[in-house]
Design an enzyme around this catalytic site. Structure first.
Site, PDB file in Angstrom:
ATOM      1  N   TYR A   1      -4.442   1.787   3.383  1.00 17.57           N
ATOM      2  CA  TYR A   1      -4.667   2.712   2.273  1.00 17.57           C
ATOM      3  C   TYR A   1      -6.042   3.375   2.359  1.00 17.57           C
ATOM      4  O   TYR A   1      -6.242   4.466   1.845  1.00 17.57           O
ATOM      5  CB  TYR A   1      -4.589   1.956   0.933  1.00 17.57           C
ATOM      6  CG  TYR A   1      -3.218   1.885   0.325  1.00 17.57           C
ATOM      7  CD1 TYR A   1      -2.163   1.316   1.023  1.00 17.57           C
ATOM      8  CD2 TYR A   1      -2.974   2.371  -0.954  1.00 17.57           C
ATOM      9  CE1 TYR A   1      -0.901   1.227   0.453  1.00 17.57           C
ATOM     10  CE2 TYR A   1      -1.718   2.287  -1.534  1.00 17.57           C
ATOM     11  CZ  TYR A   1      -0.687   1.720  -0.823  1.00 17.57           C
ATOM     12  OH  TYR A   1       0.555   1.637  -1.393  1.00 17.57           O
TER      13      TYR A   1
ATOM     14  N   LYS B   1       2.347  -9.444   9.763  1.00 18.33           N
ATOM     15  CA  LYS B   1       3.207  -9.039  10.890  1.00 18.33           C
ATOM     16  C   LYS B   1       2.458  -9.444  12.154  1.00 18.33           C
ATOM     17  O   LYS B   1       2.145  -8.627  13.037  1.00 18.33           O
ATOM     18  CB  LYS B   1       3.477  -7.531  10.817  1.00 18.33           C
ATOM     19  CG  LYS B   1       4.508  -7.014  11.802  1.00 18.33           C
ATOM     20  CD  LYS B   1       5.930  -7.461  11.505  1.00 18.33           C
ATOM     21  CE  LYS B   1       6.869  -7.036  12.629  1.00 18.33           C
ATOM     22  NZ  LYS B   1       8.222  -7.574  12.502  1.00 18.33           N
TER      23      LYS B   1
ATOM     24  N   ASP C   1       8.984  -8.745   7.539  1.00 19.11           N
ATOM     25  CA  ASP C   1      10.428  -8.430   7.531  1.00 19.11           C
ATOM     26  C   ASP C   1      11.222  -9.640   7.019  1.00 19.11           C
ATOM     27  O   ASP C   1      12.136  -9.505   6.204  1.00 19.11           O
ATOM     28  CB  ASP C   1      10.913  -7.966   8.915  1.00 19.11           C
ATOM     29  CG  ASP C   1      10.435  -8.843  10.073  1.00 19.11           C
ATOM     30  OD1 ASP C   1       9.602  -9.742   9.854  1.00 19.11           O
ATOM     31  OD2 ASP C   1      10.912  -8.629  11.210  1.00 19.11           O
TER      32      ASP C   1
ATOM     33  N   ASP D   1       2.366  -3.635  -1.789  1.00 20.28           N
ATOM     34  CA  ASP D   1       2.950  -2.515  -2.527  1.00 20.28           C
ATOM     35  C   ASP D   1       4.470  -2.579  -2.429  1.00 20.28           C
ATOM     36  O   ASP D   1       5.185  -2.493  -3.436  1.00 20.28           O
ATOM     37  CB  ASP D   1       2.429  -1.196  -1.934  1.00 20.28           C
ATOM     38  CG  ASP D   1       3.007   0.017  -2.648  1.00 20.28           C
ATOM     39  OD1 ASP D   1       3.057  -0.008  -3.887  1.00 20.28           O
ATOM     40  OD2 ASP D   1       3.420   0.971  -1.952  1.00 20.28           O
TER      41      ASP D   1
ATOM     42  N   ASP E   1       7.463  -4.177  -5.406  1.00 19.79           N
ATOM     43  CA  ASP E   1       8.593  -3.389  -5.935  1.00 19.79           C
ATOM     44  C   ASP E   1       9.901  -4.142  -5.714  1.00 19.79           C
ATOM     45  O   ASP E   1      10.772  -4.168  -6.574  1.00 19.79           O
ATOM     46  CB  ASP E   1       8.686  -2.016  -5.240  1.00 19.79           C
ATOM     47  CG  ASP E   1       7.897  -0.928  -5.980  1.00 19.79           C
ATOM     48  OD1 ASP E   1       6.879  -1.271  -6.607  1.00 19.79           O
ATOM     49  OD2 ASP E   1       8.305   0.243  -5.916  1.00 19.79           O
TER      50      ASP E   1
HETATM   51  C1  IPM Z   1       1.324   0.943  -7.056  1.00 17.83           C
HETATM   52  C2  IPM Z   1       1.598   2.379  -6.726  1.00 17.83           C
HETATM   53  C3  IPM Z   1       0.338   2.985  -6.108  1.00 17.83           C
HETATM   54  C4  IPM Z   1       0.047   2.205  -4.840  1.00 17.83           C
HETATM   55  C5  IPM Z   1       0.441   4.496  -5.828  1.00 17.83           C
HETATM   56  C6  IPM Z   1       0.729   5.280  -7.082  1.00 17.83           C
HETATM   57  C7  IPM Z   1      -0.788   5.024  -5.149  1.00 17.83           C
HETATM   58  O1  IPM Z   1       2.715   2.494  -5.904  1.00 17.83           O
HETATM   59  O2  IPM Z   1       0.380   0.683  -7.826  1.00 17.83           O
HETATM   60  O3  IPM Z   1       2.045   0.083  -6.552  1.00 17.83           O
HETATM   61  O4  IPM Z   1       0.666   2.450  -3.786  1.00 17.83           O
HETATM   62  O5  IPM Z   1      -0.815   1.330  -4.899  1.00 17.83           O
HETATM   63 MG    MG Z   2       3.756   0.674  -5.646  1.00 17.26          MG
END
Ligand code: IPM
Ligand code: MG
Length: 358
Positions: A144, A193, A225, A249, A253
């Site tokens: 990042y 990884k 993975d 990240d 999710d």
């Molecule tokens: C999160 C989001 C952010 C990230 C984006 C909006 C930059 O996806 O907080 O998970 O990737 O950190």
């Molecule tokens: Mg995110």
């Protein structure tokens, strides 16, 4: 004299303002119940800040955050700003404020509430025994923030991003994960990884070293993975998942979906000081913006994390968490977590139900 806390509010874009407004009503309620005062200061970030100032993270916003005890954020981004160059995108606002405040550790708890088991896409038997995972994501390093750009290679235009971590960066996030696990089931799974990436082999070596300071903690390693697969195959095996910025990240999710909805996951971004930033992990959700149907629970639960980690108001944090559980048990659902026999409520009504349960 009541204690006084300064909270910076960064509603941001899309559903950000709706969910922060809902969460602020909860914060005000616990403040009066647990006898502390809150001074709110609102600031712009993301696309909202671009529209108003031309900059996704104006200096004034950084200053307001630095002068606060904690920051509550909604979300950033949206199609309106999608074609801006990288440096000027709304996302630069959130990445910039994480960096400016030194918030290198991101805590993302994924909990399956009993009342929401049927909203999880996983079979009931896979969720047997409950699910309570804490993703500890490194937040201010890695790909990042690594060197990036475009250049000519073999006569062809190319682009690159770089995954780079210093020893210190890995050590400090590893400490956060091991410390978190000491208050939980004392199990850390570090995700990398290392079969391919040198940065991952380095990460693994350091994590193994830091672990020596936590003899009671059980440490395992998974390739990312495999970890992605195990999260849906057998999530109950995990306690703390420690990983880098980009894997965290993605995996957070994924973990959020198991809980029934991404609308349920709060997060805390913390550093060395008590100043932290709290936000739902869902994004700005442009498709449902302005409709008052977004699930405010992730932001409300983020307020609970704020009370616990930045303000040291543990009882107030617990009262919010218990009120959320009670509200779900009473059958109130926003549309993302709806199930048969439940009562659908909008954003404001959901906040109101939680408020009544505090
Ligand atoms: C999160 C989001 C952010 C990230 C984006 C909006 C930059 O996806 O907080 O998970 O990737 O950190
Ligand atoms: Mg995110």
């Amino acid at each position: 004299m009541n204690k006084k806390y300064k909270i910076a509010l960064l509603p941001g874009d899309g559903i950000g303002p709706e969910v922060t407004c809902a969460a602020v009503s909860i914060l005000k309620k616990v403040a009066s119940k647990f006898k502390f005062d809150i001074i709110f200061k609102e600031a712009v970030i993301g696309g909202d800040a671009i529209d108003k100032t031309g900059n996704p993270l104006p200096e004034e916003t950084v200053n307001i955050c630095k002068e606060s005890d904690a920051v509550l954020m909604g979300a950033v981004g949206g199609p309106k700003w999608d074609n801006l160059p990288g440096e000027l995108r709304p996302e630069k606002g959130i990445l910039g404020i994480r960096m400016a405040l030194g918030l290198f550790a991101n805590l993302r708890p994924a909990i399956v509430y009993d009342a929401l088991k049927s909203s999880s896409p996983l079979r009931a038997d896979i969720l047997d025994g409950g699910l309570d995972i804490m993703v500890v994501r490194e937040l201010t390093g890695g790909i990042y923030f690594g060197e990036r750009g475009r250049r000519m290679k073999d006569g062809c235009l190319s682009s690159f991003d770089t995954e780079e971590y210093t020893q210190k960066e890995v050590e400090r996030i590893a400490h956060v994960a091991f410390k978190a696990s000491m208050k939980r089931k004392k199990k850390v799974c570090s995700v990398d990884k290392a079969n391919v990436l040198e940065s991952s082999r380095f990460w693994r070596e350091i994590v193994i070293n830091v672990k020596k300071e936590y003899p009671e903690v059980e440490l395992m390693h998974l390739y990312v993975d495999n970890a992605a697969m195990q999260i849906v195959r057998n999530p109950g095996q995990f306690d703390v998942l420690l990983t880098n910025n980009i894997f965290g990240d993605i995996l957070s999710d994924e973990a959020s979906q198991i809980t029934g909805s991404i609308g349920m996951l709060p997060s805390a971004s913390i550093g060395y000081s008590t100043l932290g930033l709290y936000e739902p992990i869902h994004g700005s959700a442009p498709d449902i913006t302005g409709k008052n149907i977004a699930n405010p629970l992730a932001t409300i639960l983020s307020v609970a994390m704020m009370l616990r980690y930045s303000l040291n108001e543990d009882s107030a944090a617990k009262s919010i968490e218990q009120a959320v559980i009670k509200t779900l048990d009473q059958g109130y659902r926003t549309s993302d977590i709806n199930a048969s026999g439940c009562t659908i409520v909008n954003t404001n009504e959901m906040a109101l139900r939680v408020l009544e349960n505090i």
